[in-house]
Write an enzyme that holds these catalytic residues in place. Structure first.
Site, PDB file in Angstrom:
ATOM      1  N   ASP A   1       0.817  -1.218   0.000  1.00  0.00           N
ATOM      2  CA  ASP A   1       0.000   0.000   0.000  1.00  0.00           C
ATOM      3  C   ASP A   1       0.849   1.266   0.000  1.00  0.00           C
ATOM      4  O   ASP A   1       0.390   2.309   0.440  1.00  0.00           O
ATOM      5  CB  ASP A   1      -0.965   0.004   1.200  1.00  0.00           C
ATOM      6  CG  ASP A   1      -0.254  -0.170   2.537  1.00  0.00           C
ATOM      7  OD1 ASP A   1       0.994  -0.265   2.547  1.00  0.00           O
ATOM      8  OD2 ASP A   1      -0.945  -0.186   3.568  1.00  0.00           O
TER       9      ASP A   1
ATOM     10  N   LYS B   1       5.225   5.640  16.781  1.00  0.00           N
ATOM     11  CA  LYS B   1       4.294   6.753  17.003  1.00  0.00           C
ATOM     12  C   LYS B   1       4.651   7.658  18.183  1.00  0.00           C
ATOM     13  O   LYS B   1       3.900   7.788  19.150  1.00  0.00           O
ATOM     14  CB  LYS B   1       2.874   6.200  17.186  1.00  0.00           C
ATOM     15  CG  LYS B   1       2.394   5.364  16.007  1.00  0.00           C
ATOM     16  CD  LYS B   1       0.938   4.985  16.126  1.00  0.00           C
ATOM     17  CE  LYS B   1       0.407   4.282  14.901  1.00  0.00           C
ATOM     18  NZ  LYS B   1       0.972   2.996  14.584  1.00  0.00           N
TER      19      LYS B   1
ATOM     20  N   ASP C   1       1.584   6.483   1.779  1.00  0.00           N
ATOM     21  CA  ASP C   1       0.851   5.292   2.209  1.00  0.00           C
ATOM     22  C   ASP C   1      -0.615   5.562   1.856  1.00  0.00           C
ATOM     23  O   ASP C   1      -1.208   6.508   2.382  1.00  0.00           O
ATOM     24  CB  ASP C   1       1.064   5.149   3.723  1.00  0.00           C
ATOM     25  CG  ASP C   1       0.210   4.050   4.343  1.00  0.00           C
ATOM     26  OD1 ASP C   1      -0.765   3.616   3.713  1.00  0.00           O
ATOM     27  OD2 ASP C   1       0.531   3.643   5.468  1.00  0.00           O
TER      28      ASP C   1
HETATM   29  P1  GTP Z   1      -5.890  -1.194   7.969  1.00  0.00           P
HETATM   30  O1  GTP Z   1      -6.794  -2.310   8.431  1.00  0.00           O
HETATM   31  O2  GTP Z   1      -6.664  -0.056   7.389  1.00  0.00           O
HETATM   32  O3  GTP Z   1      -4.897  -0.766   9.014  1.00  0.00           O
HETATM   33  O4  GTP Z   1      -5.023  -1.719   6.710  1.00  0.00           O
HETATM   34  P2  GTP Z   1      -4.122  -3.044   6.567  1.00  0.00           P
HETATM   35  O5  GTP Z   1      -4.903  -4.216   6.983  1.00  0.00           O
HETATM   36  O6  GTP Z   1      -3.616  -3.074   5.159  1.00  0.00           O
HETATM   37  O7  GTP Z   1      -2.941  -2.817   7.592  1.00  0.00           O
HETATM   38  P3  GTP Z   1      -1.589  -2.005   7.402  1.00  0.00           P
HETATM   39  O8  GTP Z   1      -1.841  -0.811   6.541  1.00  0.00           O
HETATM   40  O9  GTP Z   1      -0.989  -1.787   8.722  1.00  0.00           O
HETATM   41  O10 GTP Z   1      -0.702  -3.079   6.631  1.00  0.00           O
HETATM   42  C1  GTP Z   1       0.505  -2.755   5.968  1.00  0.00           C
HETATM   43  C2  GTP Z   1       0.736  -3.786   4.883  1.00  0.00           C
HETATM   44  O11 GTP Z   1       0.878  -5.091   5.443  1.00  0.00           O
HETATM   45  C3  GTP Z   1      -0.413  -3.884   3.886  1.00  0.00           C
HETATM   46  O12 GTP Z   1       0.168  -4.065   2.615  1.00  0.00           O
HETATM   47  C4  GTP Z   1      -1.178  -5.101   4.340  1.00  0.00           C
HETATM   48  O13 GTP Z   1      -1.801  -5.766   3.235  1.00  0.00           O
HETATM   49  C5  GTP Z   1      -0.093  -5.982   4.924  1.00  0.00           C
HETATM   50  N1  GTP Z   1      -0.541  -6.817   6.060  1.00  0.00           N
HETATM   51  C6  GTP Z   1      -1.047  -6.389   7.251  1.00  0.00           C
HETATM   52  N2  GTP Z   1      -1.297  -7.447   8.057  1.00  0.00           N
HETATM   53  C7  GTP Z   1      -0.936  -8.550   7.365  1.00  0.00           C
HETATM   54  C8  GTP Z   1      -0.962  -9.966   7.662  1.00  0.00           C
HETATM   55  O14 GTP Z   1      -1.363 -10.413   8.737  1.00  0.00           O
HETATM   56  N3  GTP Z   1      -0.498 -10.796   6.695  1.00  0.00           N
HETATM   57  C9  GTP Z   1      -0.046 -10.339   5.482  1.00  0.00           C
HETATM   58  N4  GTP Z   1       0.382 -11.233   4.588  1.00  0.00           N
HETATM   59  N5  GTP Z   1      -0.024  -9.040   5.157  1.00  0.00           N
HETATM   60  C10 GTP Z   1      -0.463  -8.160   6.108  1.00  0.00           C
END
Ligand code: GTP
Length: 363
Positions: free
Chosen positions: A106, A157, A217
């Site tokens: 992202d 943070k 982001d």
């Molecule tokens: P929010 O729910 O809005 O916080 O978004 P998110 O679920 O994408 O979480 P975040 O932005 O913190 O994640 C950063 C990156 O890590 C993103 O590209 C997510 O797809 C990925 N990501 C987060 N958690 C996991 C997980 O448990 N497994 C995998 N494979 N990718 C994850």
């Protein structure tokens, strides 16, 4: 070179768009975000990418039915339960025995990946983290380093006035395979909160590459809209969208479009193939997907309309309208309202800062 792209998150902050489409497959100026990222990786010689998936994995299989994108072969690693960023990397990197790249799925960036790999090599690092600079680091993981780039700490943070630096973890890493041994298997582990902070204790293991180029982001509605405005203004080099032709300064169209001569188009603007813009409509600083209808006298400003959306004489300001959705006559969306796919907003309604639907439409 191989890469792991983390695409397993639920993208909760971008609901309702992410109820049915995982965040990395949402369009950014009419191209799925992940396609932009894969093209960027390919331009640096990455030829194999493992998608580290968990949430809505079938959407990725459907999007890339051949299991490839351009010259990049795709492999899929599907977690049964969320393993977190490090757990996901360990699971997805099974079988990788050489240096590899990891990206959050992202982050829109103009990072010079070749220069980062060179930096990593020159330091003999076990892991290198891309750092970018932000005005306010209080929502991010802040990473202070020594002059040679060796990481000396991780502060998650920090209050703005207590942050030791405004260089933050930008979510792209170069890793030696030995890092995988530092991640316990099959459990939820965070790379930024657990693995990297522990590596700070090992001298010469963890370095950070400072790169002050474009970075965003896309994970919140405001940032998702911002990404469109930035790309329309040429924030990243390369094509804005496939087949986009600049028909007036800052006004791009893709394929055949039908624009009434009395419509007012204010740059920057991208209009997708097959879109129809009616008499007296005004569109400015926005992206229209393919087959969008902006009917007579509608106003669309600083907004994104997905494929097949219709604005039936209403006003859409600073908002996103999901695919196939209809905004009825005289309705008004404003202040970062997000309308999911296949929704009808009744004529005359006013929605400010709303999420429509508010709950998971799948029940
Ligand atoms: P929010 O729910 O809005 O916080 O978004 P998110 O679920 O994408 O979480 P975040 O932005 O913190 O994640 C950063 C990156 O890590 C993103 O590209 C997510 O797809 C990925 N990501 C987060 N958690 C996991 C997980 O448990 N497994 C995998 N494979 N990718 C994850």
């Amino acid at each position: 070179m191989k890469a792991v792209v983390l695409v397993g998150g639920e993208g909760t902050r971008l609901r309702p768009l992410t109820w049915s489409t995982p965040k990395p497959l949402l369009p950014i100026a009419n191209i799925a975000f992940l396609e932009r990222q894969l093209a960027w990786l390919e331009s640096y010689g990455v030829d194999e990418v493992v998608l580290s998936m968990g949430y809505l994995p079938d959407a990725f299989h459907r999007h890339f039915p051949e299991g490839r994108f351009g010259g990049v072969t795709l492999r899929y690693a599907v977690e049964e339960k969320p393993l977190g960023t490090a757990g996901g990397i360990r699971f997805a990197a099974e079988g990788i025995t050489e240096r590899f790249v990891v990206c959050n799925g992202d982050v829109l960036t103009g990072l010079d990946l070749a220069a980062m790999v060179e930096f990593h090599e020159a330091r003999g690092a076990e892991a290198s983290i891309y750092l970018c600079q932000v005005d306010d680091p209080s929502a991010f993981g802040v990473v202070p380093t020594r002059d040679d780039g060796e990481v000396v700490g991780f502060i998650e943070k920090p209050p703005r006035d207590q942050a030791p630096t405004n260089w933050i973890n930008a979510g792209t890493y170069v890793l030696e395979p030995s890092v995988l041994d530092r991640i316990p298997p099959r459990i939820n582990v965070s790379i930024e909160r657990e693995v990297f902070p522990r590596m700070v204790e090992a001298p010469g293991a963890l370095y950070a590459f400072h790169y002050d180029g474009y970075w965003l982001d896309i994970g919140t509605p405001e940032k998702y809209l911002q990404a469109h405005h930035d790309l329309l203004r040429g924030a990243l080099p390369g094509t804005l969208a496939p087949g986009a032709v600049e028909r007036a300064p800052g006004v791009w169209t893709q394929g055949e479009v039908h624009i009434d001569p009395t419509a007012v188009l204010e740059a920057p603007l991208l209009v997708g193939a097959g879109s129809v813009i009616g008499a007296g409509a005004r569109i400015s600083d926005s992206v229209l997907g393919s087959g969008v209808r902006v009917e007579a006298d509608s106003v669309v400003v600083r907004s994104v309309l997905f494929d097949g959306a219709t604005v039936g004489g209403g006003e859409v300001l600073d908002s996103v309208v999901g695919s196939g959705s209809t905004i009825g006559h005289g309705a008004g969306l404003s202040d970062v309202t997000i309308v999911g796919p296949g929704v009808t907003v009744d004529g005359g309604s006013r929605i400010s800062g709303g999420r429509v639907p508010a709950d998971d439409p799948r029940g």
